[in-house]
Design an enzyme around this catalytic site. Structure first.
Site, PDB file in Angstrom:
ATOM      1  N   ASP A 178       4.541  -8.704   5.789  1.00  0.00           N
ATOM      2  CA  ASP A 178       4.791  -9.227   4.456  1.00  0.00           C
ATOM      3  C   ASP A 178       3.458  -9.795   3.964  1.00  0.00           C
ATOM      4  O   ASP A 178       2.939 -10.766   4.554  1.00  0.00           O
ATOM      5  CB  ASP A 178       5.867 -10.326   4.553  1.00  0.00           C
ATOM      6  CG  ASP A 178       6.179 -10.918   3.187  1.00  0.00           C
ATOM      7  OD1 ASP A 178       5.346 -10.803   2.276  1.00  0.00           O
ATOM      8  OD2 ASP A 178       7.267 -11.504   3.052  1.00  0.00           O
ATOM      9  N   ALA A 185       0.766  -1.250   0.000  1.00  0.00           N
ATOM     10  CA  ALA A 185       0.000   0.000   0.000  1.00  0.00           C
ATOM     11  C   ALA A 185       0.798   1.302   0.000  1.00  0.00           C
ATOM     12  O   ALA A 185       0.283   2.332  -0.428  1.00  0.00           O
ATOM     13  CB  ALA A 185      -0.947  -0.002   1.198  1.00  0.00           C
ATOM     14  N   ALA A 186       2.026   1.300   0.521  1.00  0.00           N
ATOM     15  CA  ALA A 186       2.722   2.579   0.708  1.00  0.00           C
ATOM     16  C   ALA A 186       3.194   3.161  -0.625  1.00  0.00           C
ATOM     17  O   ALA A 186       3.524   2.387  -1.531  1.00  0.00           O
ATOM     18  CB  ALA A 186       3.915   2.387   1.630  1.00  0.00           C
ATOM     19  N   PRO A 187       3.203   4.484  -0.753  1.00  0.00           N
ATOM     20  CA  PRO A 187       2.915   5.501   0.271  1.00  0.00           C
ATOM     21  C   PRO A 187       1.430   5.805   0.476  1.00  0.00           C
ATOM     22  O   PRO A 187       1.097   6.746   1.180  1.00  0.00           O
ATOM     23  CB  PRO A 187       3.651   6.728  -0.266  1.00  0.00           C
ATOM     24  CG  PRO A 187       3.633   6.568  -1.752  1.00  0.00           C
ATOM     25  CD  PRO A 187       3.710   5.085  -2.012  1.00  0.00           C
ATOM     26  N   GLY A 188       0.570   5.029  -0.156  1.00  0.00           N
ATOM     27  CA  GLY A 188      -0.850   5.196   0.132  1.00  0.00           C
ATOM     28  C   GLY A 188      -1.595   6.076  -0.856  1.00  0.00           C
ATOM     29  O   GLY A 188      -2.732   6.477  -0.604  1.00  0.00           O
ATOM     30  N   GLY A 189      -0.966   6.346  -2.009  1.00  0.00           N
ATOM     31  CA  GLY A 189      -1.642   7.171  -3.018  1.00  0.00           C
ATOM     32  C   GLY A 189      -2.960   6.532  -3.440  1.00  0.00           C
ATOM     33  O   GLY A 189      -4.014   7.177  -3.457  1.00  0.00           O
ATOM     34  N   LYS A 190      -2.908   5.229  -3.732  1.00  0.00           N
ATOM     35  CA  LYS A 190      -4.126   4.560  -4.204  1.00  0.00           C
ATOM     36  C   LYS A 190      -5.062   4.267  -3.040  1.00  0.00           C
ATOM     37  O   LYS A 190      -6.281   4.258  -3.211  1.00  0.00           O
ATOM     38  CB  LYS A 190      -3.763   3.286  -4.968  1.00  0.00           C
ATOM     39  CG  LYS A 190      -2.906   3.585  -6.198  1.00  0.00           C
ATOM     40  CD  LYS A 190      -2.628   2.369  -7.034  1.00  0.00           C
ATOM     41  CE  LYS A 190      -1.601   2.676  -8.117  1.00  0.00           C
ATOM     42  NZ  LYS A 190      -0.238   2.870  -7.620  1.00  0.00           N
ATOM     43  N   GLU A 197       1.540  -3.197   4.352  1.00  0.00           N
ATOM     44  CA  GLU A 197       2.802  -2.689   3.797  1.00  0.00           C
ATOM     45  C   GLU A 197       3.962  -3.313   4.567  1.00  0.00           C
ATOM     46  O   GLU A 197       3.927  -3.439   5.779  1.00  0.00           O
ATOM     47  CB  GLU A 197       2.839  -1.148   3.893  1.00  0.00           C
ATOM     48  CG  GLU A 197       4.183  -0.502   3.679  1.00  0.00           C
ATOM     49  CD  GLU A 197       4.815  -0.776   2.306  1.00  0.00           C
ATOM     50  OE1 GLU A 197       4.114  -0.770   1.291  1.00  0.00           O
ATOM     51  OE2 GLU A 197       6.056  -1.026   2.282  1.00  0.00           O
ATOM     52  N   CYS A 232       3.994  -0.738 -12.232  1.00  0.00           N
ATOM     53  CA  CYS A 232       4.422   0.389 -13.071  1.00  0.00           C
ATOM     54  C   CYS A 232       5.603  -0.092 -13.913  1.00  0.00           C
ATOM     55  O   CYS A 232       6.600   0.614 -14.069  1.00  0.00           O
ATOM     56  CB  CYS A 232       4.754   1.628 -12.240  1.00  0.00           C
ATOM     57  SG  CYS A 232       5.931   1.336 -10.918  1.00  0.00           S
TER      58      CYS A 232
END
Ligand SMILES: C[S@@+](CC[C@H](N)C(=O)[O-])C[C@H]1O[C@@H](n2cnc3c(N)ncnc32)[C@H](O)[C@@H]1O
Length: 452
Positions: free
Chosen positions: A315, A267-272, A289, A387
Protein backbone atom coordinates in the site's frame (compact mmCIF):
# COMPACT_ATOMS: atom_id res chain seq x y z
CA UNK A 1 -29.01 -32.15 -45.66
CA UNK A 2 -27.70 -34.00 -42.65
CA UNK A 3 -24.38 -32.12 -42.97
CA UNK A 4 -26.21 -28.76 -43.01
CA UNK A 5 -28.14 -29.74 -39.89
CA UNK A 6 -24.97 -30.74 -38.03
CA UNK A 7 -23.24 -27.45 -38.90
CA UNK A 8 -26.13 -25.31 -37.88
CA UNK A 9 -26.59 -27.13 -34.59
CA UNK A 10 -22.83 -26.80 -33.88
CA UNK A 11 -22.90 -23.07 -34.51
CA UNK A 12 -25.95 -22.68 -32.31
CA UNK A 13 -24.45 -24.64 -29.46
CA UNK A 14 -21.18 -22.65 -29.53
CA UNK A 15 -23.06 -19.36 -29.65
CA UNK A 16 -25.16 -20.55 -26.76
CA UNK A 17 -22.03 -21.10 -24.82
CA UNK A 18 -20.80 -17.51 -25.46
CA UNK A 19 -24.27 -16.28 -24.48
CA UNK A 20 -24.34 -18.43 -21.32
CA UNK A 21 -21.00 -17.03 -20.27
CA UNK A 22 -22.21 -13.51 -21.07
CA UNK A 23 -25.20 -14.09 -18.78
CA UNK A 24 -22.86 -15.06 -15.97
CA UNK A 25 -20.56 -12.07 -16.57
CA UNK A 26 -23.44 -9.56 -16.70
CA UNK A 27 -25.14 -11.13 -13.64
CA UNK A 28 -21.94 -10.86 -11.65
CA UNK A 29 -21.51 -7.22 -12.67
CA UNK A 30 -25.12 -6.47 -11.71
CA UNK A 31 -24.46 -8.16 -8.36
CA UNK A 32 -21.32 -6.02 -7.93
CA UNK A 33 -19.04 -9.04 -7.92
CA UNK A 34 -16.24 -7.48 -9.92
CA UNK A 35 -15.58 -5.28 -12.90
CA UNK A 36 -16.17 -6.16 -16.55
CA UNK A 37 -12.43 -6.54 -17.18
CA UNK A 38 -11.87 -8.90 -14.23
CA UNK A 39 -15.01 -10.89 -15.04
CA UNK A 40 -14.02 -11.24 -18.69
CA UNK A 41 -10.46 -12.19 -17.79
CA UNK A 42 -11.86 -14.91 -15.52
CA UNK A 43 -14.60 -16.22 -17.82
CA UNK A 44 -13.39 -15.83 -21.38
CA UNK A 45 -11.55 -19.13 -21.19
CA UNK A 46 -14.97 -20.78 -20.82
CA UNK A 47 -15.75 -20.21 -24.50
CA UNK A 48 -13.93 -21.40 -27.61
CA UNK A 49 -11.33 -18.80 -28.60
CA UNK A 50 -13.11 -17.97 -31.85
CA UNK A 51 -16.16 -16.97 -29.81
CA UNK A 52 -14.36 -14.57 -27.50
CA UNK A 53 -15.17 -11.62 -29.83
CA UNK A 54 -18.89 -12.50 -29.59
CA UNK A 55 -18.65 -12.78 -25.80
CA UNK A 56 -16.94 -9.37 -25.64
CA UNK A 57 -19.44 -7.77 -28.02
CA UNK A 58 -22.33 -9.01 -25.86
CA UNK A 59 -20.78 -7.97 -22.54
CA UNK A 60 -19.33 -4.62 -23.60
CA UNK A 61 -22.50 -3.90 -25.58
CA UNK A 62 -24.89 -4.55 -22.68
CA UNK A 63 -22.78 -2.43 -20.31
CA UNK A 64 -22.41 0.39 -22.84
CA UNK A 65 -26.17 0.48 -23.51
CA UNK A 66 -27.19 -0.40 -19.94
CA UNK A 67 -29.01 2.81 -18.93
CA UNK A 68 -31.20 2.53 -22.04
CA UNK A 69 -31.71 -1.23 -21.83
CA UNK A 70 -32.44 -1.06 -18.11
CA UNK A 71 -35.13 1.59 -18.59
CA UNK A 72 -36.70 -0.46 -21.38
CA UNK A 73 -36.58 -3.68 -19.33
CA UNK A 74 -38.14 -2.03 -16.27
CA UNK A 75 -40.87 -0.57 -18.48
CA UNK A 76 -41.61 -3.99 -19.97
CA UNK A 77 -41.64 -5.95 -16.70
CA UNK A 78 -44.69 -5.78 -14.48
CA UNK A 79 -42.52 -6.69 -11.48
CA UNK A 80 -38.73 -6.40 -11.48
CA UNK A 81 -36.86 -9.70 -11.02
CA UNK A 82 -35.80 -10.59 -7.49
CA UNK A 83 -32.08 -10.49 -6.71
CA UNK A 84 -31.88 -14.31 -6.81
CA UNK A 85 -33.03 -14.09 -10.44
CA UNK A 86 -30.42 -11.59 -11.54
CA UNK A 87 -29.31 -14.18 -14.11
CA UNK A 88 -32.76 -13.87 -15.72
CA UNK A 89 -32.46 -10.09 -15.73
CA UNK A 90 -29.07 -10.42 -17.42
CA UNK A 91 -30.68 -12.77 -19.97
CA UNK A 92 -33.37 -10.19 -20.67
CA UNK A 93 -30.84 -7.36 -21.10
CA UNK A 94 -28.82 -9.53 -23.50
CA UNK A 95 -31.98 -10.35 -25.47
CA UNK A 96 -32.91 -6.67 -25.70
CA UNK A 97 -29.36 -5.82 -26.73
CA UNK A 98 -29.41 -8.37 -29.53
CA UNK A 99 -32.82 -7.19 -30.73
CA UNK A 100 -31.75 -3.54 -30.75
CA UNK A 101 -28.10 -3.49 -31.70
CA UNK A 102 -27.02 -6.77 -33.28
CA UNK A 103 -27.65 -8.50 -36.56
CA UNK A 104 -29.01 -11.59 -34.81
CA UNK A 105 -32.37 -12.43 -36.44
CA UNK A 106 -35.15 -11.42 -34.05
CA UNK A 107 -36.60 -14.92 -33.71
CA UNK A 108 -33.14 -16.29 -32.84
CA UNK A 109 -32.57 -13.61 -30.19
CA UNK A 110 -35.92 -14.41 -28.58
CA UNK A 111 -35.54 -18.20 -28.83
CA UNK A 112 -32.01 -18.13 -27.41
CA UNK A 113 -33.18 -16.03 -24.46
CA UNK A 114 -36.03 -18.45 -23.78
CA UNK A 115 -33.65 -21.41 -24.08
CA UNK A 116 -31.26 -19.68 -21.69
CA UNK A 117 -33.99 -19.72 -19.00
CA UNK A 118 -34.09 -23.52 -19.34
CA UNK A 119 -30.31 -23.80 -19.16
CA UNK A 120 -30.49 -21.77 -15.95
CA UNK A 121 -33.00 -24.36 -14.64
CA UNK A 122 -35.65 -21.66 -14.48
CA UNK A 123 -38.22 -23.11 -16.85
CA UNK A 124 -40.90 -21.11 -15.05
CA UNK A 125 -39.50 -17.94 -16.66
CA UNK A 126 -39.64 -19.11 -20.30
CA UNK A 127 -43.14 -17.78 -20.96
CA UNK A 128 -42.37 -14.47 -19.34
CA UNK A 129 -39.11 -14.06 -21.31
CA UNK A 130 -40.88 -14.94 -24.54
CA UNK A 131 -43.77 -12.53 -23.89
CA UNK A 132 -41.58 -9.61 -22.84
CA UNK A 133 -39.18 -9.89 -25.76
CA UNK A 134 -41.96 -10.42 -28.30
CA UNK A 135 -43.74 -7.33 -26.96
CA UNK A 136 -40.53 -5.34 -27.39
CA UNK A 137 -40.20 -6.72 -30.93
CA UNK A 138 -43.66 -5.37 -31.75
CA UNK A 139 -43.54 -2.08 -29.81
CA UNK A 140 -39.85 -1.09 -29.77
CA UNK A 141 -40.31 2.27 -31.53
CA UNK A 142 -43.24 3.33 -29.34
CA UNK A 143 -41.46 2.30 -26.15
CA UNK A 144 -38.25 4.11 -27.04
CA UNK A 145 -40.26 7.23 -28.00
CA UNK A 146 -42.13 7.07 -24.71
CA UNK A 147 -38.94 6.82 -22.68
CA UNK A 148 -36.89 9.22 -24.80
CA UNK A 149 -37.13 12.17 -22.44
CA UNK A 150 -35.56 10.25 -19.55
CA UNK A 151 -31.92 11.38 -19.03
CA UNK A 152 -30.84 7.74 -18.93
CA UNK A 153 -32.23 7.22 -22.44
CA UNK A 154 -31.27 10.61 -23.87
CA UNK A 155 -27.66 10.39 -22.67
CA UNK A 156 -27.36 6.65 -22.05
CA UNK A 157 -25.60 7.41 -18.77
CA UNK A 158 -26.83 7.16 -15.16
CA UNK A 159 -28.88 10.21 -14.20
CA UNK A 160 -26.64 11.22 -11.27
CA UNK A 161 -23.58 11.17 -13.50
CA UNK A 162 -25.18 13.31 -16.20
CA UNK A 163 -26.17 15.78 -13.48
CA UNK A 164 -22.65 15.96 -12.09
CA UNK A 165 -21.00 16.24 -15.49
CA UNK A 166 -23.44 18.98 -16.44
CA UNK A 167 -22.70 20.83 -13.21
CA UNK A 168 -18.93 20.71 -13.70
CA UNK A 169 -18.61 20.77 -17.49
CA UNK A 170 -21.76 22.26 -19.07
CA UNK A 171 -19.85 23.37 -22.16
CA UNK A 172 -18.25 19.98 -22.69
CA UNK A 173 -21.21 17.78 -21.66
CA UNK A 174 -22.33 16.77 -25.16
CA UNK A 175 -18.77 16.01 -26.27
CA UNK A 176 -18.09 13.94 -23.13
CA UNK A 177 -21.32 11.94 -23.45
CA UNK A 178 -20.88 11.28 -27.15
CA UNK A 179 -17.29 10.11 -26.75
CA UNK A 180 -18.12 8.02 -23.67
CA UNK A 181 -20.89 6.20 -25.56
CA UNK A 182 -18.73 5.11 -28.48
CA UNK A 183 -16.05 2.49 -28.99
CA UNK A 184 -12.65 3.98 -28.16
CA UNK A 185 -10.04 4.05 -30.90
CA UNK A 186 -7.06 1.72 -30.60
CA UNK A 187 -4.01 3.81 -29.82
CA UNK A 188 -0.49 2.41 -29.64
CA UNK A 189 2.73 3.86 -28.26
CA UNK A 190 5.78 3.32 -30.38
CA UNK A 191 8.88 2.58 -28.30
CA UNK A 192 10.93 5.46 -29.65
CA UNK A 193 14.10 4.04 -28.11
CA UNK A 194 13.84 1.14 -30.59
CA UNK A 195 12.11 2.53 -33.67
CA UNK A 196 10.78 5.87 -34.89
CA UNK A 197 7.05 6.41 -35.21
CA UNK A 198 7.49 7.09 -38.92
CA UNK A 199 9.30 3.79 -39.53
CA UNK A 200 6.81 1.82 -37.48
CA UNK A 201 3.90 3.46 -39.26
CA UNK A 202 5.42 2.36 -42.58
CA UNK A 203 5.88 -1.19 -41.26
CA UNK A 204 2.23 -1.25 -40.23
CA UNK A 205 1.26 0.00 -43.67
CA UNK A 206 3.17 -2.88 -45.30
CA UNK A 207 0.97 -5.23 -43.30
CA UNK A 208 -2.14 -3.40 -44.46
CA UNK A 209 -2.68 -1.73 -41.06
CA UNK A 210 -3.52 1.94 -41.57
CA UNK A 211 -2.73 4.43 -38.84
CA UNK A 212 -2.58 8.15 -38.13
CA UNK A 213 -0.25 10.06 -35.85
CA UNK A 214 -1.45 11.33 -32.49
CA UNK A 215 -1.38 15.11 -32.16
CA UNK A 216 0.08 15.42 -28.67
CA UNK A 217 2.34 12.43 -28.06
CA UNK A 218 5.14 11.93 -30.59
CA UNK A 219 4.91 8.18 -29.93
CA UNK A 220 1.16 7.79 -30.53
CA UNK A 221 -0.41 6.08 -33.54
CA UNK A 222 -4.16 5.58 -33.89
CA UNK A 223 -5.07 2.46 -35.85
CA UNK A 224 -7.83 2.87 -38.42
CA UNK A 225 -9.18 -0.51 -37.32
CA UNK A 226 -8.40 -2.31 -34.09
CA UNK A 227 -6.23 -5.42 -34.43
CA UNK A 228 -5.06 -8.08 -32.01
CA UNK A 229 -1.73 -7.19 -30.41
CA UNK A 230 -0.25 -10.34 -31.93
CA UNK A 231 -0.81 -8.76 -35.35
CA UNK A 232 1.33 -5.74 -34.44
CA UNK A 233 4.83 -6.18 -35.91
CA UNK A 234 7.47 -6.83 -33.22
CA UNK A 235 4.96 -6.51 -30.41
CA UNK A 236 6.62 -9.33 -28.49
CA UNK A 237 10.01 -7.61 -28.99
CA UNK A 238 8.71 -4.53 -27.19
CA UNK A 239 8.53 -2.21 -30.21
CA UNK A 240 5.03 -1.03 -29.27
CA UNK A 241 2.49 -1.04 -26.45
CA UNK A 242 -1.22 -0.38 -26.45
CA UNK A 243 -1.81 2.85 -24.55
CA UNK A 244 -4.17 5.77 -24.86
CA UNK A 245 -2.60 9.03 -26.00
CA UNK A 246 -3.63 10.98 -22.87
CA UNK A 247 -1.93 8.34 -20.72
CA UNK A 248 1.22 8.72 -22.83
CA UNK A 249 1.58 12.36 -21.83
CA UNK A 250 2.79 11.49 -18.32
CA UNK A 251 6.23 10.38 -19.53
CA UNK A 252 6.68 13.62 -21.51
CA UNK A 253 5.67 15.71 -18.50
CA UNK A 254 7.99 13.89 -16.05
CA UNK A 255 10.72 13.75 -18.70
CA UNK A 256 13.01 11.08 -17.14
CA UNK A 257 16.76 11.77 -17.41
CA UNK A 258 19.69 9.39 -17.00
CA UNK A 259 20.38 8.88 -13.31
CA UNK A 260 16.90 9.92 -12.14
CA UNK A 261 15.52 7.98 -9.19
CA UNK A 262 11.83 7.68 -9.98
CA UNK A 263 8.85 6.29 -8.08
CA UNK A 264 5.77 5.02 -9.91
CA UNK A 265 3.49 4.79 -6.90
CA UNK A 266 0.30 3.17 -8.24
CA UNK A 267 1.86 1.33 -11.08
CA UNK A 268 -0.18 -1.59 -12.46
CA UNK A 269 -0.59 -2.67 -15.18
CA UNK A 270 2.61 -0.78 -15.85
CA UNK A 271 1.72 1.10 -19.03
CA UNK A 272 3.32 4.30 -17.75
CA UNK A 273 6.14 2.43 -16.00
CA UNK A 274 7.26 1.06 -19.37
CA UNK A 275 7.00 4.45 -21.04
CA UNK A 276 9.10 6.15 -18.32
CA UNK A 277 11.83 3.54 -18.89
CA UNK A 278 11.64 3.99 -22.67
CA UNK A 279 12.38 7.70 -22.33
CA UNK A 280 15.90 7.48 -20.85
CA UNK A 281 18.65 4.97 -20.06
CA UNK A 282 19.92 4.39 -16.53
CA UNK A 283 16.74 5.40 -14.79
CA UNK A 284 16.38 3.84 -11.36
CA UNK A 285 12.69 3.08 -11.15
CA UNK A 286 10.67 1.74 -8.22
CA UNK A 287 7.10 0.62 -8.95
CA UNK A 288 4.67 0.15 -6.05
CA UNK A 289 1.34 -1.61 -6.54
CA UNK A 290 -1.25 -2.77 -4.03
CA UNK A 291 -2.74 -5.76 -5.86
CA UNK A 292 -0.53 -8.84 -6.31
CA UNK A 293 -2.45 -10.05 -9.39
CA UNK A 294 -2.03 -6.66 -11.03
CA UNK A 295 1.65 -6.64 -10.09
CA UNK A 296 2.08 -9.67 -12.35
CA UNK A 297 0.94 -7.51 -15.25
CA UNK A 298 3.76 -5.02 -14.59
CA UNK A 299 6.22 -7.91 -14.57
CA UNK A 300 5.04 -9.29 -17.91
CA UNK A 301 4.88 -5.80 -19.46
CA UNK A 302 8.45 -4.99 -18.43
CA UNK A 303 9.67 -8.41 -19.51
CA UNK A 304 8.22 -7.88 -22.99
CA UNK A 305 9.86 -4.43 -23.17
CA UNK A 306 13.14 -5.84 -21.74
CA UNK A 307 13.31 -3.36 -18.88
CA UNK A 308 13.73 -3.90 -15.19
CA UNK A 309 12.53 -2.00 -12.15
CA UNK A 310 12.31 -2.55 -8.43
CA UNK A 311 8.79 -3.93 -7.97
CA UNK A 312 7.13 -3.70 -4.56
CA UNK A 313 3.70 -5.02 -3.72
CA UNK A 314 2.44 -2.71 -0.97
CA UNK A 315 0.00 0.00 0.00
CA UNK A 316 1.79 3.13 -1.20
CA UNK A 317 0.25 5.09 1.69
CA UNK A 318 1.93 2.87 4.30
CA UNK A 319 5.48 4.09 3.96
CA UNK A 320 6.89 1.94 6.74
CA UNK A 321 6.00 -1.21 4.76
CA UNK A 322 7.98 -0.37 1.63
CA UNK A 323 10.06 2.85 1.77
CA UNK A 324 13.76 2.64 2.65
CA UNK A 325 14.06 6.35 3.44
CA UNK A 326 15.91 7.25 0.19
CA UNK A 327 14.13 10.18 -1.46
CA UNK A 328 13.00 10.16 -5.10
CA UNK A 329 13.81 12.82 -7.70
CA UNK A 330 10.50 12.37 -9.49
CA UNK A 331 7.24 10.63 -8.66
CA UNK A 332 4.37 9.55 -10.84
CA UNK A 333 1.22 9.28 -8.74
CA UNK A 334 -1.44 7.80 -11.01
CA UNK A 335 -3.99 7.24 -8.27
CA UNK A 336 -7.04 4.94 -8.31
CA UNK A 337 -10.04 7.03 -9.33
CA UNK A 338 -13.66 7.01 -10.52
CA UNK A 339 -12.41 6.39 -14.10
CA UNK A 340 -15.13 8.74 -15.38
CA UNK A 341 -12.79 9.80 -18.20
CA UNK A 342 -12.53 6.26 -19.55
CA UNK A 343 -16.14 5.04 -19.43
CA UNK A 344 -15.89 3.99 -23.07
CA UNK A 345 -13.16 1.51 -22.09
CA UNK A 346 -14.89 0.44 -18.85
CA UNK A 347 -18.60 0.75 -19.66
CA UNK A 348 -19.56 -1.28 -16.56
CA UNK A 349 -19.02 2.04 -14.74
CA UNK A 350 -22.49 2.91 -16.06
CA UNK A 351 -23.87 0.02 -14.00
CA UNK A 352 -21.89 0.04 -10.82
CA UNK A 353 -20.42 3.46 -10.15
CA UNK A 354 -22.30 5.30 -7.39
CA UNK A 355 -21.93 8.90 -6.15
CA UNK A 356 -20.56 7.58 -2.84
CA UNK A 357 -17.68 5.90 -4.73
CA UNK A 358 -16.36 9.33 -5.68
CA UNK A 359 -16.16 10.40 -2.02
CA UNK A 360 -14.42 7.14 -1.19
CA UNK A 361 -11.92 7.63 -4.03
CA UNK A 362 -11.23 11.18 -2.89
CA UNK A 363 -10.23 10.00 0.58
CA UNK A 364 -8.09 7.11 -0.74
CA UNK A 365 -6.32 9.54 -3.09
CA UNK A 366 -5.82 12.02 -0.27
CA UNK A 367 -4.21 9.39 1.93
CA UNK A 368 -1.84 8.20 -0.80
CA UNK A 369 -0.97 11.73 -1.92
CA UNK A 370 -0.22 12.98 1.61
CA UNK A 371 1.96 9.96 2.44
CA UNK A 372 3.87 9.61 -0.80
CA UNK A 373 4.75 13.33 -0.79
CA UNK A 374 7.15 12.55 2.09
CA UNK A 375 9.26 10.37 -0.20
CA UNK A 376 9.97 13.20 -2.67
CA UNK A 377 13.27 15.04 -2.26
CA UNK A 378 13.27 18.85 -1.86
CA UNK A 379 13.40 20.31 -5.36
CA UNK A 380 11.83 17.12 -6.73
CA UNK A 381 8.68 16.83 -8.86
CA UNK A 382 5.51 14.80 -8.45
CA UNK A 383 3.04 14.28 -11.29
CA UNK A 384 -0.45 13.68 -9.93
CA UNK A 385 -2.70 11.96 -12.50
CA UNK A 386 -6.20 10.53 -12.74
CA UNK A 387 -8.46 9.34 -15.52
CA UNK A 388 -11.35 11.15 -13.82
CA UNK A 389 -13.52 14.08 -14.89
CA UNK A 390 -14.53 14.93 -11.32
CA UNK A 391 -12.91 18.13 -9.95
CA UNK A 392 -13.09 16.64 -6.42
CA UNK A 393 -10.56 14.02 -7.49
CA UNK A 394 -8.52 16.48 -9.53
CA UNK A 395 -8.07 20.23 -9.10
CA UNK A 396 -9.98 20.35 -5.78
CA UNK A 397 -7.92 17.47 -4.43
CA UNK A 398 -4.78 19.42 -5.33
CA UNK A 399 -6.18 22.65 -3.93
CA UNK A 400 -6.74 20.97 -0.56
CA UNK A 401 -3.25 19.45 -0.74
CA UNK A 402 -1.61 22.79 -1.46
CA UNK A 403 -3.49 24.44 1.39
CA UNK A 404 -2.06 21.86 3.81
CA UNK A 405 1.42 21.33 2.37
CA UNK A 406 3.34 24.54 2.63
CA UNK A 407 6.36 22.97 0.90
CA UNK A 408 4.36 22.23 -2.27
CA UNK A 409 3.54 24.32 -5.31
CA UNK A 410 2.02 23.46 -8.67
CA UNK A 411 4.12 24.33 -11.69
CA UNK A 412 3.44 24.38 -15.46
CA UNK A 413 3.19 20.91 -16.94
CA UNK A 414 6.10 21.61 -19.31
CA UNK A 415 8.49 22.68 -16.52
CA UNK A 416 10.65 19.58 -17.06
CA UNK A 417 10.36 19.60 -20.86
CA UNK A 418 10.21 23.18 -22.11
CA UNK A 419 9.59 22.13 -25.73
CA UNK A 420 6.57 19.99 -24.82
CA UNK A 421 3.57 21.94 -26.12
CA UNK A 422 0.62 22.23 -23.76
CA UNK A 423 -2.03 22.17 -26.45
CA UNK A 424 -4.09 19.37 -24.98
CA UNK A 425 -7.08 19.65 -22.66
CA UNK A 426 -7.94 22.88 -20.87
CA UNK A 427 -6.18 24.67 -18.01
CA UNK A 428 -8.04 24.42 -14.68
CA UNK A 429 -7.27 26.09 -11.35
CA UNK A 430 -4.42 23.59 -10.81
CA UNK A 431 -3.17 21.47 -13.73
CA UNK A 432 -4.97 20.55 -16.94
CA UNK A 433 -8.12 18.55 -17.66
CA UNK A 434 -8.57 16.44 -20.79
CA UNK A 435 -11.97 15.23 -21.95
CA UNK A 436 -12.65 11.99 -23.79
CA UNK A 437 -12.69 12.79 -27.43
CA UNK A 438 -14.11 10.94 -30.46
CA UNK A 439 -11.34 9.21 -32.43
CA UNK A 440 -8.81 10.70 -30.02
CA UNK A 441 -7.61 10.54 -26.42
CA UNK A 442 -9.39 9.58 -23.19
CA UNK A 443 -10.40 11.87 -20.34
CA UNK A 444 -7.49 12.56 -18.00
CA UNK A 445 -6.19 15.03 -15.44
CA UNK A 446 -2.60 16.05 -14.75
CA UNK A 447 -1.01 18.39 -12.22
CA UNK A 448 2.75 18.78 -11.72
CA UNK A 449 3.84 19.58 -8.16
CA UNK A 450 7.24 20.75 -6.99
CA UNK A 451 8.64 20.34 -3.48
CA UNK A 452 10.10 23.63 -2.33
C1 LIG B 1 -5.02 4.13 -12.40
S1 LIG B 1 -4.30 2.62 -12.02
C2 LIG B 1 -2.64 2.87 -12.49
C3 LIG B 1 -2.38 2.68 -13.96
C4 LIG B 1 -0.89 2.63 -14.27
N1 LIG B 1 -0.19 3.80 -13.78
C5 LIG B 1 -0.62 2.46 -15.75
O1 LIG B 1 -0.40 3.44 -16.43
O2 LIG B 1 -0.63 1.33 -16.22
C6 LIG B 1 -4.19 2.68 -10.29
C7 LIG B 1 -3.48 1.50 -9.67
O3 LIG B 1 -3.26 1.79 -8.30
C8 LIG B 1 -3.40 0.61 -7.56
N2 LIG B 1 -3.63 1.01 -6.16
C9 LIG B 1 -4.80 1.32 -5.56
N3 LIG B 1 -4.59 1.68 -4.28
C10 LIG B 1 -3.26 1.62 -4.08
C11 LIG B 1 -2.42 1.85 -2.96
N4 LIG B 1 -2.93 2.25 -1.79
N5 LIG B 1 -1.09 1.66 -3.10
C12 LIG B 1 -0.57 1.26 -4.28
N6 LIG B 1 -1.31 1.01 -5.38
C13 LIG B 1 -2.64 1.19 -5.28
C14 LIG B 1 -4.54 -0.10 -8.23
O4 LIG B 1 -4.53 -1.48 -7.92
C15 LIG B 1 -4.25 0.18 -9.70
O5 LIG B 1 -3.46 -0.82 -10.24
Amino acid sequence: MSQKNTMSSDTTSIQHSARQVAIEVISNILLQQGSLSTQLARHQLDVASEHIPLLKELCFGVCRQYPKLNSIALHLLEHPFEEKDTDLYATLLLGLYQLTYMNTPDHAAVNESVEACRLLNKDWATKLMNAVLRRYQREADDIVELLEAMPSIEYNHPKWLVKRLNKHWPDQLEEIIEASNTHPPMCIRVNESRVSRETYKATLMEKGIKSTEGEFSSAALYLRNAVRVTELPNFEDGFVSVQDEAAQLSAYILSPQAGDKILDACAAPGGKTGHLLEKADNVELTAVELEPWRMEKIESNLERLSYSAKLICADAAELDTWWDGEHFDKILLDVPCSATGVIRRNPDIKINRKPADIDEMVSIQREILDSVWTTLKPGGFMLYATCSLMPEENELQIQRFLENQKNATDVPLNTLAADFALEWGIPVSHGRQLFPSLESHDGFYYCLLKKI
